[in-house]
Design a protein around this motif. Structure first.
Motif, PDB file in Angstrom:
ATOM      1  N   ARG A  64      58.635  28.580  23.225  1.00  0.00           N
ATOM      2  CA  ARG A  64      58.318  29.839  23.910  1.00  0.00           C
ATOM      3  C   ARG A  64      57.466  29.686  25.155  1.00  0.00           C
ATOM      4  N   VAL A  65      56.847  28.520  25.358  1.00  0.00           N
ATOM      5  CA  VAL A  65      55.800  28.451  26.371  1.00  0.00           C
ATOM      6  C   VAL A  65      56.327  28.710  27.772  1.00  0.00           C
ATOM      7  N   GLN A  66      57.551  28.271  28.089  1.00  0.00           N
ATOM      8  CA  GLN A  66      58.072  28.458  29.441  1.00  0.00           C
ATOM      9  C   GLN A  66      58.345  29.917  29.759  1.00  0.00           C
ATOM     10  N   ASN A  67      58.481  30.745  28.743  1.00  0.00           N
ATOM     11  CA  ASN A  67      58.700  32.167  28.952  1.00  0.00           C
ATOM     12  C   ASN A  67      57.470  32.982  28.586  1.00  0.00           C
ATOM     13  N   THR A  68      56.296  32.361  28.715  1.00  0.00           N
ATOM     14  CA  THR A  68      55.018  33.025  28.487  1.00  0.00           C
ATOM     15  C   THR A  68      54.218  33.038  29.784  1.00  0.00           C
ATOM     16  N   PRO A  69      53.945  34.201  30.363  1.00  0.00           N
ATOM     17  CA  PRO A  69      53.147  34.253  31.593  1.00  0.00           C
ATOM     18  C   PRO A  69      51.733  33.715  31.374  1.00  0.00           C
ATOM     19  N   ALA A  70      51.198  33.066  32.384  1.00  0.00           N
ATOM     20  CA  ALA A  70      49.836  32.548  32.312  1.00  0.00           C
ATOM     21  C   ALA A  70      48.840  33.700  32.270  1.00  0.00           C
ATOM     22  N   SER A  71      47.850  33.594  31.387  1.00  0.00           N
ATOM     23  CA  SER A  71      46.822  34.625  31.262  1.00  0.00           C
ATOM     24  C   SER A  71      45.784  34.526  32.363  1.00  0.00           C
ATOM     25  N   THR A  72      45.501  33.306  32.794  1.00  0.00           N
ATOM     26  CA  THR A  72      44.609  33.108  33.942  1.00  0.00           C
ATOM     27  C   THR A  72      45.247  32.100  34.885  1.00  0.00           C
ATOM     28  N   VAL A  73      45.020  32.286  36.171  1.00  0.00           N
ATOM     29  CA  VAL A  73      45.477  31.350  37.194  1.00  0.00           C
ATOM     30  C   VAL A  73      44.336  31.150  38.179  1.00  0.00           C
ATOM     31  N   GLY A  85      41.593  41.972  33.739  1.00  0.00           N
ATOM     32  CA  GLY A  85      42.630  42.766  34.392  1.00  0.00           C
ATOM     33  C   GLY A  85      42.748  42.504  35.876  1.00  0.00           C
ATOM     34  N   GLN A  86      42.261  41.343  36.310  1.00  0.00           N
ATOM     35  CA  GLN A  86      42.250  41.025  37.744  1.00  0.00           C
ATOM     36  C   GLN A  86      43.540  40.353  38.184  1.00  0.00           C
ATOM     37  N   ASP A  87      44.038  40.752  39.339  1.00  0.00           N
ATOM     38  CA  ASP A  87      45.153  40.070  39.985  1.00  0.00           C
ATOM     39  C   ASP A  87      45.049  40.331  41.476  1.00  0.00           C
ATOM     40  N   VAL A  88      45.094  39.269  42.274  1.00  0.00           N
ATOM     41  CA  VAL A  88      44.887  39.430  43.715  1.00  0.00           C
ATOM     42  C   VAL A  88      46.142  39.894  44.448  1.00  0.00           C
ATOM     43  N   GLY A  89      47.297  39.946  43.745  1.00  0.00           N
ATOM     44  CA  GLY A  89      48.536  40.309  44.429  1.00  0.00           C
ATOM     45  C   GLY A  89      48.958  39.218  45.381  1.00  0.00           C
ATOM     46  N   ASN A  90      49.594  39.588  46.483  1.00  0.00           N
ATOM     47  CA  ASN A  90      49.962  38.605  47.500  1.00  0.00           C
ATOM     48  C   ASN A  90      48.701  38.050  48.143  1.00  0.00           C
TER      49      ASN A  90
END
Length: 406
Positions: free
Chosen positions: A157-166, A31-36
């Motif tokens: 569908r892949v182009q409209n699938t958000p990445a799960s990890t970056v 559930g991690q996201d660094v935001g900006n």
């Protein structure tokens, strides 16, 4: 050695001299996201002739609400990645040269606002405005009902699938190559269990960036897969008299409409009302290692792009010429892939719907080089000529699939 460190800690560092650094920007598992977020060669204390910066920001307003973009500036070009849209590349800019195009779709659309099955499977077009779009991986090609009765929407569908990890990884040793990785999952109960680890790599000061993707079948059963790397270019490269050159043994029209443009397949018109689009199927050839190249340049030959790929991984090449009016979207596509743009059921008889075994991983490697001078273009065309060798290009006026019978 790669040492994962929290982004907040990394931003406080003034020097990273002995170990590569890894920034986890997004992780769905935790559930991690660094935001900006941003980092630079200066903030990391890295000495380089081409100072670089990376910035992640979240877009707001309209259909781009909630979209994350990651801008990588390697000192000579600025690459805009879109993790929310399957790690696609929105555009690349370097001085007066841009890789990308002017779509009627002006916002970077959040997939949450896209219904892929609308307009009889053409909903994908509601978000189409990127320089590089991954089409696949479960299927790709024109929409239509498959042999089993399932509607296959345009280009998968892949182009409209958000990445799960970056993740961002920066090499500790010079030249401090930057790697941006994204994990994109196509998981559907009873249907598919495909995961793609995408990676963009770029060296500070270089005018070439590379894609290294790994598709893995995590299921206990074999599955079909398809991929097209839909690479799209408009002005300033595309104009009247622009030209494309590709190492290939054969070219044929996609349909009867494209027959009229077969002999002039290499050259482009100015924006032309009622042109619509013409598509051509190429059988590319590679060198002893399978490396192939396609080059697109403007009329003067001093601005362009070279697209490199490997025919052992991506055995076909689609050329999409959409020289309609500027308002409609004046663009051309150079599209290496496992498949052409026909619906999947028409490509199985052509042997262009490969299978991936349980636990198997397929790799796809591409490169994009910005051509900013006549000499750059000359060298790129010389490489195409080297690969082509003495093999002639055969023009076949009959489409591979007779769509009039379907």
């Amino acid at each position: 050695m790669i040492k994962p460190i929290a982004a907040a800690v990394l931003l406080a560092l003034t020097s990273v001299s002995t170990q590569a650094v890894e920034f986890v920007l997004t992780d769905a598992t935790s559930g991690q996201d660094v935001g900006n977020w941003q980092v630079s060669s200066d903030s990391l204390g890295l000495k380089t002739d081409a100072p670089f910066t990376l910035e992640k920001r979240r877009l707001h307003g309209g259909k781009q609400e909630g979209v994350d973009v990651l801008v990588v500036n390697n000192g000579v070009m600025e690459i805009t990645l879109v993790p929310t849209r399957g790690m696609g590349i929105y555009q690349v800019k370097s001085g007066e040269l841009r890789l990308g195009w002017d779509s009627p779709v002006k916002e970077i659309v959040n997939p949450a606002f896209i219904d892929l099955e609308s307009r009889n499977g053409l909903g994908w077009l509601d978000g189409f405005n990127e320089m590089m779009v991954r089409c696949g991986y479960e299927w790709t090609g024109h929409p239509g009902v498959d042999d089993n009765g399932q509607l296959l929407s345009l280009h998968g569908r892949v182009q409209n699938t958000p990445a799960s990890t970056v993740k961002v990884i920066i090499d500790d040793a010079a030249p401090h190559t930057i790697h941006v990785q994204g994990l994109v999952a196509e998981h559907t109960f009873k249907k598919t269990n495909l995961t793609t680890l995408t990676e963009l790599s770029v060296t500070p000061g270089s005018r070439t960036f590379e894609l290294h993707d790994q598709l893995t079948n995590q299921a206990d059963y074999a599955d079909e897969y398809q991929i097209i790397y839909h690479s799209n270019f408009g002005t300033p490269i595309l104009e009247a008299g622009a030209k494309v050159t590709a190492a290939a043994s054969e070219i044929s029209p996609f349909n009867d409409y494209a027959k009229a443009g077969l002999k002039g397949w290499q050259t482009y018109l100015a924006p032309t009302k009622d042109y619509d689009e013409m598509v051509f199927n190429l059988k590319p050839i590679g060198d002893a290692q399978g490396h192939s190249l396609a080059v697109l340049h403007n009329q003067a030959g001093n601005l362009g792009v070279a697209v490199g790929y490997n025919v052992k991984q991506l055995p076909v090449l689609t050329l999409w010429k959409n020289t309609d009016t500027k308002q409609q979207g004046y663009v051309t596509g150079i599209e290496p892939g496992t498949s052409y743009a026909y619906n999947t059921k028409y490509q199985r008889p052509l042997g262009l719907v490969p299978t991936i075994q349980p636990g198997e991983t397929k790799s796809f490697d591409l490169s994009y080089t910005l051509l900013r001078s006549a000499e750059d273009t000359r060298q790129a065309l010389a490489e195409v000529a080297r690969i082509q060798g003495k093999q002639p290009l055969k023009l076949v006026d009959k489409p591979l699939v007779d769509l009039t019978k379907h």
